[in-house]
Design a protein around this motif. Structure first.
Motif, PDB file in Angstrom:
ATOM      1  N   UNK A 163      -1.500  -0.185  14.527  1.00  0.00           N
ATOM      2  CA  UNK A 163      -2.112   0.013  13.225  1.00  0.00           C
ATOM      3  C   UNK A 163      -2.272  -1.336  12.537  1.00  0.00           C
ATOM      4  N   UNK A 164      -3.480  -1.628  12.082  1.00  0.00           N
ATOM      5  CA  UNK A 164      -3.742  -2.798  11.244  1.00  0.00           C
ATOM      6  C   UNK A 164      -4.200  -2.304   9.880  1.00  0.00           C
ATOM      7  N   UNK A 165      -3.682  -2.905   8.820  1.00  0.00           N
ATOM      8  CA  UNK A 165      -4.056  -2.426   7.482  1.00  0.00           C
ATOM      9  C   UNK A 165      -4.001  -3.550   6.462  1.00  0.00           C
ATOM     10  N   UNK A 166      -4.716  -3.328   5.359  1.00  0.00           N
ATOM     11  CA  UNK A 166      -4.679  -4.239   4.220  1.00  0.00           C
ATOM     12  C   UNK A 166      -4.451  -3.438   2.950  1.00  0.00           C
ATOM     13  N   UNK A 167      -3.701  -3.998   2.033  1.00  0.00           N
ATOM     14  CA  UNK A 167      -3.506  -3.424   0.699  1.00  0.00           C
ATOM     15  C   UNK A 167      -4.067  -4.420  -0.303  1.00  0.00           C
ATOM     16  N   UNK A 168      -4.839  -3.921  -1.256  1.00  0.00           N
ATOM     17  CA  UNK A 168      -5.576  -4.794  -2.158  1.00  0.00           C
ATOM     18  C   UNK A 168      -5.277  -4.424  -3.605  1.00  0.00           C
ATOM     19  N   UNK A 169      -5.153  -5.414  -4.436  1.00  0.00           N
ATOM     20  CA  UNK A 169      -4.984  -5.211  -5.872  1.00  0.00           C
ATOM     21  C   UNK A 169      -6.318  -4.774  -6.464  1.00  0.00           C
ATOM     22  N   UNK A 170      -6.362  -3.534  -6.953  1.00  0.00           N
ATOM     23  CA  UNK A 170      -7.626  -3.008  -7.485  1.00  0.00           C
ATOM     24  C   UNK A 170      -7.773  -3.237  -8.980  1.00  0.00           C
ATOM     25  N   UNK A 171      -6.796  -3.887  -9.600  1.00  0.00           N
ATOM     26  CA  UNK A 171      -6.824  -4.072 -11.054  1.00  0.00           C
ATOM     27  C   UNK A 171      -8.123  -4.688 -11.554  1.00  0.00           C
ATOM     28  N   UNK A 172      -8.629  -5.766 -10.920  1.00  0.00           N
ATOM     29  CA  UNK A 172      -9.863  -6.369 -11.440  1.00  0.00           C
ATOM     30  C   UNK A 172     -11.086  -5.463 -11.327  1.00  0.00           C
ATOM     31  N   UNK A 173     -10.947  -4.338 -10.576  1.00  0.00           N
ATOM     32  CA  UNK A 173     -12.078  -3.438 -10.381  1.00  0.00           C
ATOM     33  C   UNK A 173     -11.996  -2.220 -11.296  1.00  0.00           C
ATOM     34  N   UNK A 174     -10.911  -2.129 -12.064  1.00  0.00           N
ATOM     35  CA  UNK A 174     -10.611  -0.885 -12.765  1.00  0.00           C
ATOM     36  C   UNK A 174     -11.656  -0.515 -13.811  1.00  0.00           C
TER      37      UNK A 174
END
Length: 230
Positions: A163-174
């Motif tokens: 499994x390869x995965x990324x977690x991203x900070x979505x705050x700037x997109x809110x």
């Protein structure tokens, strides 16, 4: 470490909480359920402890700890601050880049390419499945989480699951409108946090906690998973 021959067609993807997870050909249905349950359980634990905007780094560390307890061996993990080189940042592109970088650090090129293709197909498929978009956006809005994820899984002929995965900070997109596919949101933020990891699945270890995790998810009556073909 291992190689795989990418397939074509009939792959599937799942919206799991605030993440999009793709599955390659050949993964046994029982193992696929184990993967989804472990991923969802780790997401729920991390989101409960670190639900706020700007907590993606802590969320990701907690997610990795829970995945490890569920039988997933972290082969590599990275933390990056993505700086804007243009007028906008795109969630999908950043997650995709993070997955490729971490995959190339520990995996063979064919396996990394196959995982990247799965993720790309899942992103494209998400844009064509309104129900999947609605569930993902609902999960983000109702839980008010500041983190979104993208992942891909492959099982090779020897039965090894990666499994390869990324977690991203979505705050700037809110603040952007929610009438577009979430991974296509744009932001003019200068900097964005991304955590990426590659895991190998130890199914024997997961077997010791399988029933407990399944029961906890059932007791919670979780509805926030939707599979679709890509």
């Amino acid at each position: 470490m291992t190689t795989v021959t990418p397939g074509s067609g009939n792959q599937s993807a799942a919206v799991i909480e605030q993440s999009l997870l793709a599955f390659g050909l050949g993964i046994d249905p029982a193992i696929r359920n184990d993967i989804k349950n472990a991923y969802q359980y780790a997401s729920l634990v991390a989101s409960r402890r670190f639900p706020n905007e700007g907590q993606t780094e802590q969320w990701f560390a907690q997610f990795i700890d829970v995945m490890r307890d569920c039988g997933w061996v972290a082969l590599k993990r990275t933390y990056e601050r993505e700086r804007a080189q243009t007028q906008s940042l795109k969630l999908g592109a950043i997650a995709f880049k993070g997955m490729k970088v971490v995959g190339q650090a520990v995996l063979s090129n064919p396996l990394t390419d196959a995982l990247a293709q799965l993720a790309a197909d899942a992103l494209e498929g998400l844009g064509q499945v309104t129900e999947a978009q609605d569930i993902l956006l609902r999960n983000l809005k109702e839980k008010k989480t500041g983190t979104v994820g993208l992942g891909a899984c492959i099982q090779n002929e020897a039965g090894e699951v990666i499994l390869a995965m990324s977690a991203i900070d979505s705050t700037p997109f809110a603040d952007h409108e929610l009438n577009t596919v979430v991974f296509e949101w744009k932001s003019t933020a200068i900097e964005l946090y991304t955590g990426s990891a590659v895991f190998a699945f130890n199914s024997d270890l997961y077997g010791s906690v399988r029933a407990d995790i399944r029961n906890k998810l059932q007791d919670r009556a979780v509805r926030n998973v939707l599979d679709y073909d890509i």
